[in-house]
Design a protein around this motif. Sequence first.
Motif, PDB file in Angstrom:
ATOM      1  N   ALA A   1       0.829  -1.266  -0.086  1.00 51.18           N
ATOM      2  CA  ALA A   1       0.163  -0.031  -0.125  1.00 51.18           C
ATOM      3  C   ALA A   1       0.994   1.243   0.077  1.00 51.18           C
ATOM      4  O   ALA A   1       2.013   1.223   0.411  1.00 51.18           O
ATOM      5  CB  ALA A   1      -0.737  -0.065   1.333  1.00 51.18           C
ATOM      6  N   PRO A   2       0.471   2.412  -0.596  1.00 52.02           N
ATOM      7  CA  PRO A   2       1.150   3.634  -0.649  1.00 52.02           C
ATOM      8  C   PRO A   2       1.571   3.908   1.033  1.00 52.02           C
ATOM      9  O   PRO A   2       0.925   3.806   2.017  1.00 52.02           O
ATOM     10  CB  PRO A   2       0.068   4.770  -0.975  1.00 52.02           C
ATOM     11  CG  PRO A   2      -1.065   4.008  -1.942  1.00 52.02           C
ATOM     12  CD  PRO A   2      -1.029   2.587  -1.170  1.00 52.02           C
TER      13      PRO A   2
ATOM     14  N   VAL B   1       0.990  -3.540   4.871  1.00 57.91           N
ATOM     15  CA  VAL B   1      -0.487  -3.409   4.462  1.00 57.91           C
ATOM     16  C   VAL B   1      -0.191  -3.900   2.839  1.00 57.91           C
ATOM     17  O   VAL B   1       0.459  -3.212   2.228  1.00 57.91           O
ATOM     18  CB  VAL B   1      -0.925  -1.807   4.555  1.00 57.91           C
ATOM     19  CG1 VAL B   1      -2.136  -1.917   4.178  1.00 57.91           C
ATOM     20  CG2 VAL B   1      -0.561  -1.666   5.998  1.00 57.91           C
ATOM     21  N   ILE B   2      -1.203  -4.614   2.441  1.00 57.51           N
ATOM     22  CA  ILE B   2      -1.321  -4.898   1.242  1.00 57.51           C
ATOM     23  C   ILE B   2      -2.485  -4.375   0.377  1.00 57.51           C
ATOM     24  O   ILE B   2      -3.511  -4.205   1.152  1.00 57.51           O
ATOM     25  CB  ILE B   2      -1.603  -6.586   1.108  1.00 57.51           C
ATOM     26  CG1 ILE B   2      -0.262  -7.110   1.629  1.00 57.51           C
ATOM     27  CG2 ILE B   2      -1.572  -7.033  -0.643  1.00 57.51           C
ATOM     28  CD1 ILE B   2       1.302  -6.798   0.951  1.00 57.51           C
TER      29      ILE B   2
ATOM     30  N   ALA C   1      -4.563  -5.259   6.325  1.00 58.75           N
ATOM     31  CA  ALA C   1      -3.298  -4.483   7.101  1.00 58.75           C
ATOM     32  C   ALA C   1      -3.052  -5.513   8.417  1.00 58.75           C
ATOM     33  O   ALA C   1      -4.098  -6.222   8.976  1.00 58.75           O
ATOM     34  CB  ALA C   1      -3.718  -3.319   8.094  1.00 58.75           C
ATOM     35  N   GLU C   2      -1.592  -5.961   8.485  1.00 56.41           N
ATOM     36  CA  GLU C   2      -1.265  -6.872   9.669  1.00 56.41           C
ATOM     37  C   GLU C   2      -0.514  -5.933  10.282  1.00 56.41           C
ATOM     38  O   GLU C   2       0.667  -5.488   9.840  1.00 56.41           O
ATOM     39  CB  GLU C   2      -0.607  -8.118   9.043  1.00 56.41           C
ATOM     40  CG  GLU C   2      -1.472  -8.820   7.904  1.00 56.41           C
ATOM     41  CD  GLU C   2      -0.682 -10.017   7.667  1.00 56.41           C
ATOM     42  OE1 GLU C   2       0.461 -10.437   8.068  1.00 56.41           O
ATOM     43  OE2 GLU C   2      -1.346 -10.891   6.720  1.00 56.41           O
TER      44      GLU C   2
ATOM     45  N   ALA D   1     -10.313  -3.259   4.446  1.00 55.48           N
ATOM     46  CA  ALA D   1     -11.225  -4.284   4.494  1.00 55.48           C
ATOM     47  C   ALA D   1     -11.063  -5.218   5.723  1.00 55.48           C
ATOM     48  O   ALA D   1     -11.895  -5.713   6.181  1.00 55.48           O
ATOM     49  CB  ALA D   1     -10.932  -5.137   3.386  1.00 55.48           C
ATOM     50  N   ASP D   2      -9.786  -5.191   6.104  1.00 59.49           N
ATOM     51  CA  ASP D   2      -9.471  -6.298   7.370  1.00 59.49           C
ATOM     52  C   ASP D   2      -8.383  -5.988   8.093  1.00 59.49           C
ATOM     53  O   ASP D   2      -7.466  -5.549   7.172  1.00 59.49           O
ATOM     54  CB  ASP D   2      -9.723  -7.830   6.879  1.00 59.49           C
ATOM     55  CG  ASP D   2      -8.561  -8.157   6.042  1.00 59.49           C
ATOM     56  OD1 ASP D   2      -7.541  -8.412   6.570  1.00 59.49           O
ATOM     57  OD2 ASP D   2      -8.702  -8.458   4.719  1.00 59.49           O
ATOM     58  N   VAL D   3      -8.150  -6.307   9.593  1.00 59.58           N
ATOM     59  CA  VAL D   3      -7.019  -5.798  10.322  1.00 59.58           C
ATOM     60  C   VAL D   3      -6.699  -7.205  10.934  1.00 59.58           C
ATOM     61  O   VAL D   3      -7.653  -7.777  11.627  1.00 59.58           O
ATOM     62  CB  VAL D   3      -7.372  -4.899  11.096  1.00 59.58           C
ATOM     63  CG1 VAL D   3      -6.262  -4.545  11.771  1.00 59.58           C
ATOM     64  CG2 VAL D   3      -7.693  -3.422  10.029  1.00 59.58           C
ATOM     65  N   VAL D   4      -5.489  -7.572  10.792  1.00 61.75           N
ATOM     66  CA  VAL D   4      -4.827  -8.563  11.801  1.00 61.75           C
ATOM     67  C   VAL D   4      -3.940  -7.780  12.887  1.00 61.75           C
ATOM     68  O   VAL D   4      -2.838  -7.270  12.493  1.00 61.75           O
ATOM     69  CB  VAL D   4      -4.116  -9.627  11.115  1.00 61.75           C
ATOM     70  CG1 VAL D   4      -3.649 -10.602  12.072  1.00 61.75           C
ATOM     71  CG2 VAL D   4      -5.132 -10.443  10.063  1.00 61.75           C
TER      72      VAL D   4
END
Length: 319
Positions: A231-232, A257-258, A266-267, A299-302
């Motif tokens: 990600a930027p 972050v992909i 995000a991880e 969308a999702d977070v780990v």
Amino acid sequence: MEFFQLLKKGNISSGLAAIGNLVISIVKWIVAISSGNGTMFATAMHSLADTVNQTFVYTGSVLAEMKPTTRFPMGFGRVINIFCMVAVIVVTVMAYETIKTGWELWQHPKESSDFIINIIVLVIAFLIDGYILFKTMKQILHETKVEAKGNSFALAFKHAKKASPATKLVFYEDLVATLGAIFAIMGIVLAQFFGILKADGIVSIIIGILMLFVAFRVGYDNMIGLIGVKAPAEVEKRIAEILLTDSCVVDIYGMRVIQEGRTYHAEVTVELIKGLTLNEADDLKFKLTDRLLTEPNIADVVLGIIEDDDKKTWLTDQQ
């Protein structure tokens, strides 16, 4: 009802561009066939390619908004990249046909008729494509959260790579379409008033080359999007700011972050102050996760949690 809700979530720029270019392409084809003008043929091919592409892209942007399922738990964000790659193939084929026609006109130039009609159609096409380009620039600034201060075109061009795949494709295509209309007018005028009949072929080749540029630029962006790209930096910075505003978060141990389509996965592992109980740390983890998920396009977070190791990892990584 759910289907219409998905349609509303589709990329507005690509939907608007598909409708506009459909009208333009029909008119251009009629005029190109009646007048035999090669430049008009080239721009008609470009408008047809744009219509097909932007229809594909809009469809892909709608499908990308579908909710994750048991079989596809990560959602459908990358569907838009697949549709954009199909659009790239269409652009490439159309560009080849345009360059081929231009080369034939260069070798065997010929006069065309209906000068006034050709000019009127191209001016209308310029106005429509210009309007779509203007709306797309606004969309880029909206998606990238950039304030429209100064030259909107320069800002849009600078931040286009951060926009969604669909918006980027529409921006580049309509930029070429608008330039193509200008070049086409120049070519017709040169052939009509100055007798430079080869200008017809030259303009067709130029438009074809510009189409190849769009295919390369969009193809590359969507190829790395399908692979999965980082990600930027602005997105990572925003995530870090949110997490570090909490008084219990001391540092960020690691972050990945992909970007997938226009969504982010995000991880993150954060370091918490020493002395928290397991329940307190667990509650904080859920609170921070929920906070991040309120951000647009995440969308999702780990989220992982560890105790402070007395090292400023995040600040070191950013230097």
